[in-house]
Motif scaffolding. Structure first.
Motif, PDB file in Angstrom:
ATOM      1  N   GLU A  62       0.817  -1.215   0.000  1.00 38.17           N
ATOM      2  CA  GLU A  62       0.000   0.000   0.000  1.00 38.17           C
ATOM      3  C   GLU A  62       0.852   1.267   0.000  1.00 38.17           C
ATOM      4  O   GLU A  62       0.395   2.329  -0.422  1.00 38.17           O
ATOM      5  CB  GLU A  62      -0.923   0.010   1.226  1.00 38.17           C
ATOM      6  CG  GLU A  62      -2.094  -0.944   1.116  1.00 38.17           C
ATOM      7  CD  GLU A  62      -2.996  -0.598  -0.060  1.00 38.17           C
ATOM      8  OE1 GLU A  62      -3.340   0.588  -0.217  1.00 38.17           O
ATOM      9  OE2 GLU A  62      -3.337  -1.509  -0.836  1.00 38.17           O
ATOM     10  N   ARG A 106      -2.265  -3.521  -8.461  1.00 40.91           N
ATOM     11  CA  ARG A 106      -1.859  -2.143  -8.162  1.00 40.91           C
ATOM     12  C   ARG A 106      -0.913  -1.624  -9.246  1.00 40.91           C
ATOM     13  O   ARG A 106      -1.028  -0.479  -9.698  1.00 40.91           O
ATOM     14  CB  ARG A 106      -1.180  -2.109  -6.789  1.00 40.91           C
ATOM     15  CG  ARG A 106      -0.786  -0.718  -6.305  1.00 40.91           C
ATOM     16  CD  ARG A 106      -0.217  -0.809  -4.889  1.00 40.91           C
ATOM     17  NE  ARG A 106       0.198   0.490  -4.393  1.00 40.91           N
ATOM     18  CZ  ARG A 106      -0.606   1.368  -3.815  1.00 40.91           C
ATOM     19  NH1 ARG A 106      -1.891   1.083  -3.662  1.00 40.91           N
ATOM     20  NH2 ARG A 106      -0.150   2.525  -3.384  1.00 40.91           N
ATOM     21  N   ASN A 110      -1.486   1.546 -11.815  1.00 38.26           N
ATOM     22  CA  ASN A 110      -0.519   2.647 -11.817  1.00 38.26           C
ATOM     23  C   ASN A 110       0.099   2.849 -13.197  1.00 38.26           C
ATOM     24  O   ASN A 110       0.283   3.984 -13.651  1.00 38.26           O
ATOM     25  CB  ASN A 110       0.594   2.378 -10.797  1.00 38.26           C
ATOM     26  CG  ASN A 110       0.127   2.549  -9.363  1.00 38.26           C
ATOM     27  OD1 ASN A 110      -0.862   3.222  -9.099  1.00 38.26           O
ATOM     28  ND2 ASN A 110       0.828   1.926  -8.423  1.00 38.26           N
TER      29      ASN A 110
END
Length: 254
Positions: A62, A106, A110
């Motif tokens: 995260e 993720r 991105n």
């Protein structure tokens, strides 16, 4: 999956600093939470493989943008099983806990968001994500996004080459790095040169010098005269236009 929509307005290009090297890794934000302080004594790699290590890795994911920044975060706190913590060691621990897919999702988001925000410019994507060219290439390949990234880049190439707004095209002429990154610099400049050659024919009779010609073209087509003048110079049209203007203002021979 569809690429994320860029938050920037359509046609808005990322900054193009001509004086900066093309590939410079941006310094990413410092890690957050328990990763903000570097311990003098590194912990054992096996701390990451224990059940409690899953939460540690999830928190680290995260706080980072991709696997390379994740490794840079973890290697300050943990040794590897045989010395320095490696990419393979880290990914094995992530797979053991079943969270490699969390990192990959993720990374996909991105990467595609960055390509949309940077309008297909690979060099700027690498800078935005803090990746070297080789890291960006390896990450794109590992995520099986090569085709999707190329489709995004092709979309932006098409937008550049088909845009009919003169001011936007004149502004793009100053974006050498962006056009080169997309691989369309020559095609774009050749197209713009032909367009300007056509436009000046309609304004020659209203001009006496290069400045007044740029003003006339700008007025007729809603473009700033300074951008038109710059385009004349950069596209190699200025000298021939000066000669044409000079010949039409000379008094006829007796």
């Amino acid at each position: 999956p569809q690429a994320p929509v860029s938050a920037s307005a359509p046609g808005t290009l990322p900054p193009d600093d001509e004086d900066a090297p093309r590939f410079i890794k941006r310094e990413l934000p410092r890690p957050r939470g328990r990763f903000t302080r570097v311990e003098a004594q590194r912990l054992s790699f096996f701390e990451l493989t224990r059940a409690e290590g899953k939460a540690t890795l999830e928190e680290a994911i995260e706080a980072t943008e991709h696997r390379y920044s994740l490794l840079r975060t973890l290697e300050h706190r943990y040794n590897g099983p045989r010395g320095e913590l490696t990419q393979v060691d880290m990914e094995n621990a992530l797979r053991q806990h079943g969270i490699m897919e969390v990192l990959e999702e993720r990374e996909r988001n991105n990467l595609l968001t960055a390509y949309a925000a940077q309008r297909g410019a690979t060099g700027r994507v690498g800078w935005a994500l803090g990746l070297s060219p080789s890291e960006l290439q390896r990450l794109t390949h590992a995520l099986h996004l090569s085709g999707e990234v190329e489709n995004l880049r092709e979309r932006f190439r098409s937008e550049v080459l088909t845009n009919s707004h003169l001011t936007h095209r004149l502004d793009l002429l100053g974006r050498d790095k962006y056009l080169a990154d997309l691989g369309i610099q020559k095609k774009f400049t050749d197209s713009l040169r032909k367009e300007l050659e056509r436009l000046v024919k309609d304004s020659m009779s209203d001009a006496t010098d290069l400045h007044s010609l740029a003003n006339a073209v700008g007025r007729k087509h809603g473009a700033p005269a300074e951008l038109v003048t710059r385009a004349f110079e950069r596209l190699g049209l200025a000298e021939s236009l000066r000669k044409q203007l000079s010949s039409q203002t000379l008094p006829p021979s007796p």
